[in-house]
Design a protein around this motif. Structure first.
Motif, PDB file in Angstrom:
ATOM      1  N   PRO A  93       0.695  -1.467   0.130  1.00  0.00           N
ATOM      2  CA  PRO A  93       0.074  -0.136   0.005  1.00  0.00           C
ATOM      3  C   PRO A  93       0.859   1.315   0.016  1.00  0.00           C
ATOM      4  O   PRO A  93       0.477   2.253  -0.589  1.00  0.00           O
ATOM      5  N   THR A  94       2.102   1.150   0.877  1.00  0.00           N
ATOM      6  CA  THR A  94       3.058   2.487   0.795  1.00  0.00           C
ATOM      7  C   THR A  94       3.411   2.514  -0.549  1.00  0.00           C
ATOM      8  O   THR A  94       3.453   3.829  -1.173  1.00  0.00           O
ATOM      9  N   TYR A  95       3.880   1.477  -1.375  1.00  0.00           N
ATOM     10  CA  TYR A  95       4.350   1.656  -2.739  1.00  0.00           C
ATOM     11  C   TYR A  95       3.242   2.287  -3.769  1.00  0.00           C
ATOM     12  O   TYR A  95       3.701   3.104  -4.260  1.00  0.00           O
ATOM     13  N   ARG A  96       2.096   1.781  -3.599  1.00  0.00           N
ATOM     14  CA  ARG A  96       0.839   2.214  -4.418  1.00  0.00           C
ATOM     15  C   ARG A  96       0.680   3.655  -4.272  1.00  0.00           C
ATOM     16  O   ARG A  96       0.724   4.492  -4.998  1.00  0.00           O
ATOM     17  N   ASP A  97       0.978   4.038  -2.824  1.00  0.00           N
ATOM     18  CA  ASP A  97       0.644   5.523  -2.781  1.00  0.00           C
ATOM     19  C   ASP A  97       1.909   6.147  -3.560  1.00  0.00           C
ATOM     20  O   ASP A  97       1.651   7.464  -3.967  1.00  0.00           O
ATOM     21  N   TYR A  98       3.169   5.739  -3.235  1.00  0.00           N
ATOM     22  CA  TYR A  98       4.368   6.433  -3.936  1.00  0.00           C
ATOM     23  C   TYR A  98       4.100   6.428  -5.433  1.00  0.00           C
ATOM     24  O   TYR A  98       4.507   7.447  -6.107  1.00  0.00           O
ATOM     25  N   GLU A  99       3.483   5.417  -6.086  1.00  0.00           N
ATOM     26  CA  GLU A  99       3.219   5.503  -7.533  1.00  0.00           C
ATOM     27  C   GLU A  99       2.412   6.248  -7.871  1.00  0.00           C
ATOM     28  O   GLU A  99       2.515   7.120  -8.932  1.00  0.00           O
ATOM     29  N   TYR A 100       1.318   6.597  -6.947  1.00  0.00           N
ATOM     30  CA  TYR A 100       0.389   7.987  -7.464  1.00  0.00           C
ATOM     31  C   TYR A 100       0.792   9.055  -6.865  1.00  0.00           C
ATOM     32  O   TYR A 100       0.209   9.896  -7.388  1.00  0.00           O
ATOM     33  N   ASN A 101       1.410   9.024  -5.955  1.00  0.00           N
ATOM     34  CA  ASN A 101       2.119  10.503  -5.478  1.00  0.00           C
ATOM     35  C   ASN A 101       3.763  10.335  -5.409  1.00  0.00           C
ATOM     36  O   ASN A 101       4.211  10.371  -4.503  1.00  0.00           O
ATOM     37  N   PRO A 102       4.327  10.499  -6.441  1.00  0.00           N
ATOM     38  CA  PRO A 102       5.599  10.222  -6.523  1.00  0.00           C
ATOM     39  C   PRO A 102       6.621  11.247  -5.903  1.00  0.00           C
ATOM     40  O   PRO A 102       7.744  10.947  -5.388  1.00  0.00           O
ATOM     41  N   ASN A 103       5.747  12.420  -5.478  1.00  0.00           N
ATOM     42  CA  ASN A 103       6.527  13.493  -4.639  1.00  0.00           C
ATOM     43  C   ASN A 103       6.909  12.867  -3.376  1.00  0.00           C
ATOM     44  O   ASN A 103       7.668  13.727  -2.697  1.00  0.00           O
ATOM     45  N   LYS A 104       6.203  11.872  -3.154  1.00  0.00           N
ATOM     46  CA  LYS A 104       6.592  11.260  -1.554  1.00  0.00           C
ATOM     47  C   LYS A 104       7.665  10.419  -1.530  1.00  0.00           C
ATOM     48  O   LYS A 104       8.161  10.095  -0.454  1.00  0.00           O
ATOM     49  N   GLN A 149      15.197   6.453  -2.684  1.00  0.00           N
ATOM     50  CA  GLN A 149      14.184   5.399  -3.169  1.00  0.00           C
ATOM     51  C   GLN A 149      13.975   5.570  -4.594  1.00  0.00           C
ATOM     52  O   GLN A 149      13.838   4.620  -5.295  1.00  0.00           O
ATOM     53  N   ALA A 150      13.829   6.772  -5.094  1.00  0.00           N
ATOM     54  CA  ALA A 150      13.674   7.114  -6.587  1.00  0.00           C
ATOM     55  C   ALA A 150      14.928   6.503  -7.426  1.00  0.00           C
ATOM     56  O   ALA A 150      14.653   5.817  -8.372  1.00  0.00           O
ATOM     57  N   LEU A 151      16.135   6.537  -6.659  1.00  0.00           N
ATOM     58  CA  LEU A 151      17.170   6.080  -7.448  1.00  0.00           C
ATOM     59  C   LEU A 151      17.246   4.485  -7.400  1.00  0.00           C
ATOM     60  O   LEU A 151      17.625   3.826  -8.435  1.00  0.00           O
ATOM     61  N   ILE A 152      16.910   4.033  -6.227  1.00  0.00           N
ATOM     62  CA  ILE A 152      16.768   2.497  -6.194  1.00  0.00           C
ATOM     63  C   ILE A 152      15.708   1.926  -7.144  1.00  0.00           C
ATOM     64  O   ILE A 152      15.931   0.979  -7.874  1.00  0.00           O
ATOM     65  N   LEU A 153      14.477   2.737  -7.063  1.00  0.00           N
ATOM     66  CA  LEU A 153      13.350   2.380  -7.924  1.00  0.00           C
ATOM     67  C   LEU A 153      14.200   2.339  -9.389  1.00  0.00           C
ATOM     68  O   LEU A 153      13.678   1.479 -10.288  1.00  0.00           O
ATOM     69  N   SER A 154      14.559   3.224 -10.061  1.00  0.00           N
ATOM     70  CA  SER A 154      15.125   3.612 -11.314  1.00  0.00           C
ATOM     71  C   SER A 154      16.078   2.310 -11.564  1.00  0.00           C
ATOM     72  O   SER A 154      16.097   1.910 -12.745  1.00  0.00           O
ATOM     73  N   GLU A 155      16.919   2.002 -10.842  1.00  0.00           N
ATOM     74  CA  GLU A 155      17.948   1.114 -10.902  1.00  0.00           C
ATOM     75  C   GLU A 155      17.101  -0.222 -11.159  1.00  0.00           C
ATOM     76  O   GLU A 155      17.316  -1.058 -11.863  1.00  0.00           O
ATOM     77  N   PHE A 156      16.215  -0.560 -10.335  1.00  0.00           N
ATOM     78  CA  PHE A 156      15.605  -1.887 -10.189  1.00  0.00           C
ATOM     79  C   PHE A 156      14.672  -1.993 -11.572  1.00  0.00           C
ATOM     80  O   PHE A 156      14.705  -3.030 -11.977  1.00  0.00           O
ATOM     81  N   LEU A 157      14.005  -0.814 -12.073  1.00  0.00           N
ATOM     82  CA  LEU A 157      13.605  -0.665 -13.316  1.00  0.00           C
ATOM     83  C   LEU A 157      14.495  -0.641 -14.471  1.00  0.00           C
ATOM     84  O   LEU A 157      13.765  -0.641 -15.652  1.00  0.00           O
ATOM     85  N   ASP A 158      15.800  -0.445 -14.171  1.00  0.00           N
ATOM     86  CA  ASP A 158      16.570  -0.147 -15.506  1.00  0.00           C
ATOM     87  C   ASP A 158      16.132   0.925 -16.103  1.00  0.00           C
ATOM     88  O   ASP A 158      16.029   1.043 -17.403  1.00  0.00           O
ATOM     89  N   TRP A 159      15.984   1.886 -15.560  1.00  0.00           N
ATOM     90  CA  TRP A 159      15.052   3.257 -16.074  1.00  0.00           C
ATOM     91  C   TRP A 159      15.904   4.384 -15.796  1.00  0.00           C
ATOM     92  O   TRP A 159      16.165   4.683 -14.533  1.00  0.00           O
TER      93      TRP A 159
END
Length: 93
Positions: free
Chosen positions: A50-61, A66-76
């Motif tokens: 649920p916290t991730y879902r909130d981050y996905e819809y409100n990425p300013n949180k 976290q943003a860098l970890i996520l971008s590396e995980f998604l190879d983005w």
């Protein structure tokens, strides 16, 4: 004394909301392209679904780490995403 007029402040708020929606959509698209679930992303960040879902819809949180970890995980390339957005906005002006 406000440095920006009321209209300019409203435009900034609209631009910010538009940027947040753009980032939110981009995160979801990258997740879908890489065939990752919200659970996968939550696990890599060490947070609940649920916290991730909130981050996905409100990425300013998301914080920067976290943003860098996520971008590396998604190879983005998150930096490229923001630079492209900045350049597109500069061209509009």
């Amino acid at each position: 004394l406000h440095l920006l007029s009321r209209r300019q402040r409203q435009m900034c708020i609209r631009d910010r909301d538009s940027d947040i929606k753009l980032l939110s959509d981009a995160i979801r698209v990258e997740r879908f392209k890489k065939k990752k679930s919200q659970e996968d992303c939550a696990n890599i960040l060490g947070i609940s679904i649920p916290t991730y879902r909130d981050y996905e819809y409100n990425p300013n949180k998301l914080n920067l780490d976290q943003a860098l970890i996520l971008s590396e995980f998604l190879d983005w390339n998150l930096i490229e995403f923001f630079l492209t957005d900045i350049l597109q906005n500069a061209i509009k002006e």
